[in-house]
Scaffold this active site. Structure first.
Site, short mmCIF file in Angstrom:
data_model
loop_
_atom_site.label_atom_id
_atom_site.label_comp_id
_atom_site.label_asym_id
_atom_site.label_seq_id
_atom_site.Cartn_x
_atom_site.Cartn_y
_atom_site.Cartn_z
N GLY A 1 -13.21 -3.85 0.97
CA GLY A 1 -14.58 -3.37 1.16
C GLY A 1 -15.02 -2.39 0.08
O GLY A 1 -16.13 -2.50 -0.45
N ARG B 1 0.82 -1.22 0.00
CA ARG B 1 0.00 0.00 0.00
C ARG B 1 0.85 1.26 0.00
O ARG B 1 0.41 2.30 -0.50
CB ARG B 1 -0.94 0.00 1.21
CG ARG B 1 -2.15 -0.87 0.97
CD ARG B 1 -3.20 -0.69 2.02
NE ARG B 1 -4.45 -1.29 1.56
CZ ARG B 1 -5.47 -1.60 2.36
NH1 ARG B 1 -5.39 -1.35 3.64
NH2 ARG B 1 -6.56 -2.13 1.86
N GLY C 1 -8.06 -8.57 0.24
CA GLY C 1 -6.77 -8.97 0.82
C GLY C 1 -6.43 -10.44 0.58
O GLY C 1 -5.32 -10.77 0.14
N LYS D 1 -18.43 -15.58 3.89
CA LYS D 1 -19.78 -15.17 4.25
C LYS D 1 -20.64 -14.83 3.06
O LYS D 1 -20.34 -13.92 2.29
CB LYS D 1 -19.70 -13.93 5.15
CG LYS D 1 -19.32 -14.28 6.57
CD LYS D 1 -19.33 -13.03 7.38
CE LYS D 1 -20.03 -13.20 8.70
NZ LYS D 1 -20.21 -11.92 9.36
P1 AMP Z 1 -14.22 -13.34 3.28
O1 AMP Z 1 -13.61 -12.39 4.25
O2 AMP Z 1 -15.69 -13.49 3.41
O3 AMP Z 1 -13.76 -13.09 1.85
O4 AMP Z 1 -13.66 -14.77 3.67
C1 AMP Z 1 -12.30 -15.14 3.61
C2 AMP Z 1 -12.09 -16.36 4.46
O5 AMP Z 1 -12.99 -17.36 4.03
C3 AMP Z 1 -10.74 -16.98 4.39
O6 AMP Z 1 -10.07 -16.76 5.61
C4 AMP Z 1 -11.00 -18.45 4.16
O7 AMP Z 1 -10.27 -19.28 5.04
C5 AMP Z 1 -12.47 -18.59 4.46
N1 AMP Z 1 -13.11 -19.69 3.72
C6 AMP Z 1 -13.11 -19.88 2.39
N2 AMP Z 1 -13.77 -20.99 2.07
C7 AMP Z 1 -14.22 -21.53 3.22
C8 AMP Z 1 -14.97 -22.70 3.55
N3 AMP Z 1 -15.38 -23.55 2.61
N4 AMP Z 1 -15.26 -22.91 4.85
C9 AMP Z 1 -14.84 -22.07 5.79
N5 AMP Z 1 -14.12 -20.95 5.55
C10 AMP Z 1 -13.82 -20.68 4.28
#
Ligand code: AMP
Length: 401
Positions: free
Chosen positions: A380, A43, A357, A205
């Protein structure tokens, strides 16, 4: 671009308030003893072109940023001192750090600045008024300068004092070079993409991304969904997914989104196999078909057949946009889907835009960052922009007309 750019300003001898996003990860034993170091300076490097442009143009640069979440009070753990040191190394000249970001002492330091010099203000979030977008605080910041430049695209979705309210007291307010590049790259996806346009979404999520899925469906030629969020969609389709991540209160909405995709004729690719394990902490995984997930296990990565299908879906794409890992890529048994997809995005020949990230980390880990069309510094703000939301930090900039 509809907004004024820093290159259009006459900066000679003017005091420029440059809002950057210098919110970098730090590492080290004792922050109080000045031992923390910048762990990833991407950054800082990203803001160098704007900073150097201002300095070379004879501006007196007052550089400001937030760092972490210090809860509105000074905390040495969140001091910008390590940033000042690393920025000085990158610029080849020392970057002095003011003891605060507003007040008489800071104003006196600004008065000592010469054209071509830079002063870094201390963490804006040491004052609760920053996140509160408080006008009096914004005015105190504005008093330091004659012109405003925002290069903090990654923070542009926040209506904070140094991003939004300050532009009421300091004008013109121009976009920095990084801000401009980000807006152009992301705008190219929403406004005039070369087709076919393929979007890939992942991450944990589904609730964070349903609005984005809905918005993208109106614009993309196909959508691929992996990561934890895929399991809420698979549940909506009637699959048993064992102990995989599912947000029960979003199942109905996921069903409606899939129906909408159907009506629009937009294919949505979901996993046909997955690498299962006992928990997100485990170190062993095996691939199973999506109908064969054991009750006591969770799907933690897309499987090889899904990766092959997603790779196939990217073939012939002219534009690709990707946010969110395909699995728990931080753990080796569940990293292959994300790293494989990184290679597929890099090799597919499309103009690719990647943000967030984790996704950017995966691109670097796979060693393919040089083959990505545009790697965004934002997470975000990247998602909110693609959702079609107006970003307060962009709206606040002066229109070119
Ligand atoms: P996000 O911040 O929503 O983009 O989520 C990123 C995180 O999602 C990462 O730390 C991954 O370890 C987690 N992740 C990705 N796929 C899965 C999964 N199938 N089950 C649980 N966590 C996950």
């Amino acid at each position: 671009m509809a907004k004024l750019s820093v290159e259009e300003l006459d900066l000679e001898g003017r005091r420029v308030f440059l809002r950057a996003d210098l919110n970098v990860p730090l590492a080290g034993p004792q922050p109080e003893a000045g031992e923390w170091r910048v762990a990833d300076d991407s950054r800082l490097r990203a803001v160098l072109p704007t900073l150097q442009h201002c300095m070379k143009s004879g501006a007196l640069v007052i550089l400001a940023s937030h760092l972490g979440r210090p809860k509105g009070t000074p905390d040495p753990k969140y001091s910008l001192a390590p940033v000042a040191r690393r920025l000085g190394e990158l610029l080849g000249q020392p970057v002095p750090l003011a003891p605060d970001c507003v007040g008489e002492v800071v104003e006196a330091r600004v008065r000592q600045l010469e054209p071509g010099q830079v002063l870094l203000l201390e963490n804006l979030r040491f004052h609760p008024e920053e996140e509160g977008n408080v006008p009096a605080f914004a005015q105190a910041l504005a008093r330091l300068a004659d012109l405003y430049v925002n290069d903090a695209f990654a923070a542009a979705h926040r209506a904070h004092a140094s991003i939004e309210a300050i532009t009421r007291y300091l004008s013109p307010a121009a976009a920095g070079l990084l801000m401009r590049r980000e807006l152009e790259a992301l705008g190219r996806i929403l406004e005039r993409p070369e087709r076919p346009l393929v979007a890939i979404l992942g991450g944990a999520k589904v609730s964070d991304k349903l609005a984005l899925v809905e918005h993208l469906l109106e614009r993309v030629d196909s959508l691929l969904i992996g990561g934890g969020m895929a399991f809420t969609f698979l549940t909506a389709l009637g699959h048993g997914v064992g102990r995989s991540l599912v947000e029960p209160e979003r199942i109905e909405m996921a069903r409606q989104v899939l129906a909408q995709a159907n009506r629009l004729g937009v294919p949505v690719g979901l996993p046909v196999d997955t690498v299962v394990g006992e928990s997100t902490e485990c170190n062993e995984g095996r691939a199973v078909g999506i109908r064969e997930i054991p009750d006591q296990l969770m799907g933690l990565d897309i499987g090889p057949q899904t990766l092959a299908r997603f790779t196939q879906a990217l073939r012939g794409a002219k534009t690709a946009v990707w946010n969110g890992p395909m699995g728990v890529f931080e753990r080796p048994p569940f990293s292959q889907g994300t790293l494989g997809l990184a290679r597929a995005v890099a090799m597919c020949g499309a103009f690719s835009v990647v943000g967030g990230g984790d996704t950017v980390a995966a691109i670097h880990q796979a060693g393919v960052s040089g083959k990505i069309g545009y790697v965004s510094t934002a997470g975000g703000a990247f998602l909110e922009f693609l959702e079609g939301r107006a970003l307060p930090g962009v709206v606040a900039l002066t229109d070119r007309s």
